[in-house]
Design an enzyme around this catalytic site. Structure first.
Site, PDB file in Angstrom:
ATOM      1  N   ASP A 186       1.226   2.208   9.048  1.00 19.35           N
ATOM      2  CA  ASP A 186       0.830   1.793  10.537  1.00 19.35           C
ATOM      3  C   ASP A 186       1.847   1.741  11.174  1.00 19.35           C
ATOM      4  O   ASP A 186       1.607   1.273  12.558  1.00 19.35           O
ATOM      5  CB  ASP A 186       0.539   0.066  10.072  1.00 19.35           C
ATOM      6  CG  ASP A 186      -0.534  -0.138   8.776  1.00 19.35           C
ATOM      7  OD1 ASP A 186      -1.498   1.029   8.724  1.00 19.35           O
ATOM      8  OD2 ASP A 186      -0.607  -0.941   8.353  1.00 19.35           O
ATOM      9  N   GLY A 216       1.065  -1.145  -0.205  1.00 17.51           N
ATOM     10  CA  GLY A 216       0.032  -0.016   0.136  1.00 17.51           C
ATOM     11  C   GLY A 216       0.983   1.415   0.164  1.00 17.51           C
ATOM     12  O   GLY A 216       1.885   1.259   0.464  1.00 17.51           O
ATOM     13  N   THR A 245       5.255   2.129   5.826  1.00 13.50           N
ATOM     14  CA  THR A 245       3.831   1.712   6.209  1.00 13.50           C
ATOM     15  C   THR A 245       3.366   3.042   7.126  1.00 13.50           C
ATOM     16  O   THR A 245       3.954   3.410   7.939  1.00 13.50           O
ATOM     17  CB  THR A 245       3.691   0.617   7.053  1.00 13.50           C
ATOM     18  OG1 THR A 245       2.154   0.334   7.376  1.00 13.50           O
ATOM     19  CG2 THR A 245       4.531   0.168   8.109  1.00 13.50           C
ATOM     20  N   ARG A 287     -22.399   9.576  16.207  1.00 14.73           N
ATOM     21  CA  ARG A 287     -22.035   9.514  14.855  1.00 14.73           C
ATOM     22  C   ARG A 287     -20.710   8.769  14.520  1.00 14.73           C
ATOM     23  O   ARG A 287     -19.776   8.736  15.748  1.00 14.73           O
ATOM     24  CB  ARG A 287     -21.989  10.876  14.220  1.00 14.73           C
ATOM     25  CG  ARG A 287     -23.207  11.631  14.282  1.00 14.73           C
ATOM     26  CD  ARG A 287     -24.135  11.116  13.166  1.00 14.73           C
ATOM     27  NE  ARG A 287     -25.532  12.085  12.891  1.00 14.73           N
ATOM     28  CZ  ARG A 287     -26.641  11.754  13.788  1.00 14.73           C
ATOM     29  NH1 ARG A 287     -26.556  10.861  14.857  1.00 14.73           N
ATOM     30  NH2 ARG A 287     -27.682  12.688  13.717  1.00 14.73           N
ATOM     31  N   GLY A 330       6.341  -2.386   2.776  1.00 16.90           N
ATOM     32  CA  GLY A 330       6.196  -2.969   3.930  1.00 16.90           C
ATOM     33  C   GLY A 330       6.408  -4.437   4.257  1.00 16.90           C
ATOM     34  O   GLY A 330       7.442  -4.852   3.348  1.00 16.90           O
TER      35      GLY A 330
END
Ligand code: F6P
Length: 360
Positions: A140, A14, A138, A278, A115
Site C-alpha cells: 500500500d 499481509g 506494505t 465491466r 506494516g
C-alpha cells in the site's frame, strides 16, 4: 566486538513481494558479521515456544530473493500484545511470554519486518526493553517516514500490466472497464498504476468522488472518438457523502476488509453513460509473484541496514528510504499514522493536467 551475537527475524502482517529478499539480506549480513540468525515463524508467535523458530544460515536463504510470500509465514490478525495465550508453561499474557522467551532463546536483537500493525507491536516490545529494529513493508506504500516500502513497485507493475491488457479488450468492445486495486485507505497503488497504465479516471480515498463528473469525462471521450475508457478505483475510494465498500466488518482483532467499490462504480457508470461496462478486481494477485528489481534492491538495502542498526545499538528504529539514502527513523514517530496521497502531489496534479478525472 558487537554485543549482538544472536538475532531473530520475523515477518508480520499481509505479505508483500520482497519479504524473502529482506530475510536473505538480514541472514547473510548478520552471518558474515559472526551473528547467528533465528527465523521466527508466523510473526511474533515464533517467540511463544522453542519449536516455532529455526536457525537460518546463508545456505537456507539461497535462491529466495526472487520468491514472493515469506519463508517464515506471517499473521495479520491485529495486535495480540495483551491477549492471554495457552503455552507449554500454562496461560500467559502474550507480550510477557514473548519477552520471557526472547531471553530464554538467547536472543540479543530482533528484526521485525512488517506494516503499521507489526511496527506497533515492535514498538511495544521496545518499550519492554527488547532491542528491535523495524523494516517497513506494505504494497500500500502508506507507512510514514519512508518514500517507498518494498512490494509497492511490484504491485504497481502488476496492476499496470493488467490495465494494459484491459485496454485492448475495452477498446475492441467499446466498453468501460473498471479496475479495482488494493491500497486500504491510501490511493498510492491506484494513482501510480492508473497513471502508468494511462487510465481515464482514477478514484482514490483521498478525493471522495462524484460519478456524474466521471461520466461526463467518459462521454467527452466518446465524443472525440475514444469509445472506451479505463477507470481505476482504489478499494478505499468512496463517493462524496457516501461510504466505504466493505467485504467484512471489523471483528475482534480482525480489521475491516475493504472491497466491492469497483463493481458499484461500474454499475453506476453503466447507468449514467449507457455504455456496456465491466469490472475486474485485481485483489491478492497484487501481492504475489516475484518482486521487481527495484523492490529486490530496496529490500536488500533495508535488510542490510537493519543488521547494521542492531550492531550499532540503534534500537527502536525503523529503516527507511529517503532517496538516495537508507536512513533510520524512530519507530515511535511512524506507528499509528497513515501516509496518504497529498492533494498537491505532483503526480496527481500532472494526471489532472493530462485530463485524467479524479471525480472531483
Ligand atoms: O495492506 C495490504 C493489503 O493487501 C491491503 O491492500 C488490503 O486491503 C489488505 O491487505 C488485504 O488483506 P487480507 O490479506 O487480510 O485480505
Amino acid at each position: 566486538m558487537s554485543p549482538i551475537s544472536r538475532i531473530g527475524v520475523l515477518t508480520g502482517g499481509g505479505d508483500a513481494p520482497g519479504l524473502n529478499a529482506v530475510i536473505r539480506a538480514v541472514v547473510k549480513s548478520a552471518c558474515n558479521a559472526g551473528i547467528e540468525c533465528l527465523g521466527l515463524e508466523d510473526s511474533f508467535d515464533g517467540l511463544l515456544e522453542f519449536g516455532r523458530s529455526r536457525p537460518l544460515t546463508p545456505h537456507d536463504v539461497r535462491g529466495i530473493m526472487r520468491l514472493g510470500g515469506t519463508i517464515l509465514g506471517t499473521v495479520n490478525t491485529g495486535n495480540p500484545f495483551t491477549a492471554v495465550v495457552q503455552t507449554s508453561d500454562g496461560l500467559r499474557q502474550y507480550g510477557d511470554r514473548c519477552v520471557e522467551m526472547f531471553h530464554r532463546m538467547g536472543l540479543s536483537g530482533l528484526v521485525a519486518i512488517g506494516g503499521d500493525g507489526t511496527l506497533g507491536i515492535a514498538h511495544q516490545f521496545c518499550e519492554r526493553g527488547i532491542p528491535i529494529v523495524g523494516v517497513p513493508k506494505t504494497i500500500d506504500n502508506d507507512i510514514v517516514g519512508t518514500t517507498n516500502c518494498f512490494g509497492f513497485d511490484t504491485a504497481v507493475a502488476f496492476a499496470t500490466d493488467a490495465i494494459d491488457r484491459l485496454h485492448t479488450t475495452a477498446e475492441a468492445h467499446r466498453r468501460i472497464i473498471v479496475v479495482e486495486v488494493m491500497g486500504r485507505y491510501a490511493g498510492w497503488i491506484a494513482l501510480h498504476a492508473g497513471v502508468a497504465g494511462g487510465a481515464d479516471a482514477i478514484l482514490i480515498p483521498e478525493i471522495p468522488f462524484d460519478l456524474h463528473i466521471v461520466a461526463e469525462r467518459l462521454r467527452e471521450r466518446d465524443n472525440f472518438g475514444a469509445h472506451f475508457s479505463i477507470v481505476v478505483v482504489a478499494e478505499g475510494a468512496y463517493p462524496a457523502g457516501g461510504k466505504l465498500a466493505l467485504l467484512e466488518e471489523a471483528s475482534g482483532r480482525r480489521v475491516e476488509r475493504l472491497g466491492g467499490m469497483g463493481l458499484k462504480v461500474a454499475e453506476s457508470l453503466s447507468k449514467l453513460t449507457g455504455k456496456e461496462t465491466r469490472s475486474v478486481v485485481l485483489g491478492h494477485l497484487q501481492r504475489g509473484g516475484a518482486p521487481t528489481s527495484f523492490d529486490r534492491v530496496l529490500a536488500t538495502r533495508f535488510g542490510g541496514k537493519a543488521v547494521e542498526l542492531l550492531r550499532q545499538g540503534e534500537f527502536g528504529k525503523m529503516v527507511a528510504f529517503a532517496p538516495p539514502d537508507i536512513v533510520a527513523r524512530p519507530i515511535a514517530d511512524v506507528v499509528g499514522k497513515t501516509k496518504i496521497v497529498p492533494r498537491d502531489s505532483d503526480l496527481l496534479l500532472t494526471a489532472k493536467a493530462l485530463g485524467v478525472t479524479f471525480g472531483d
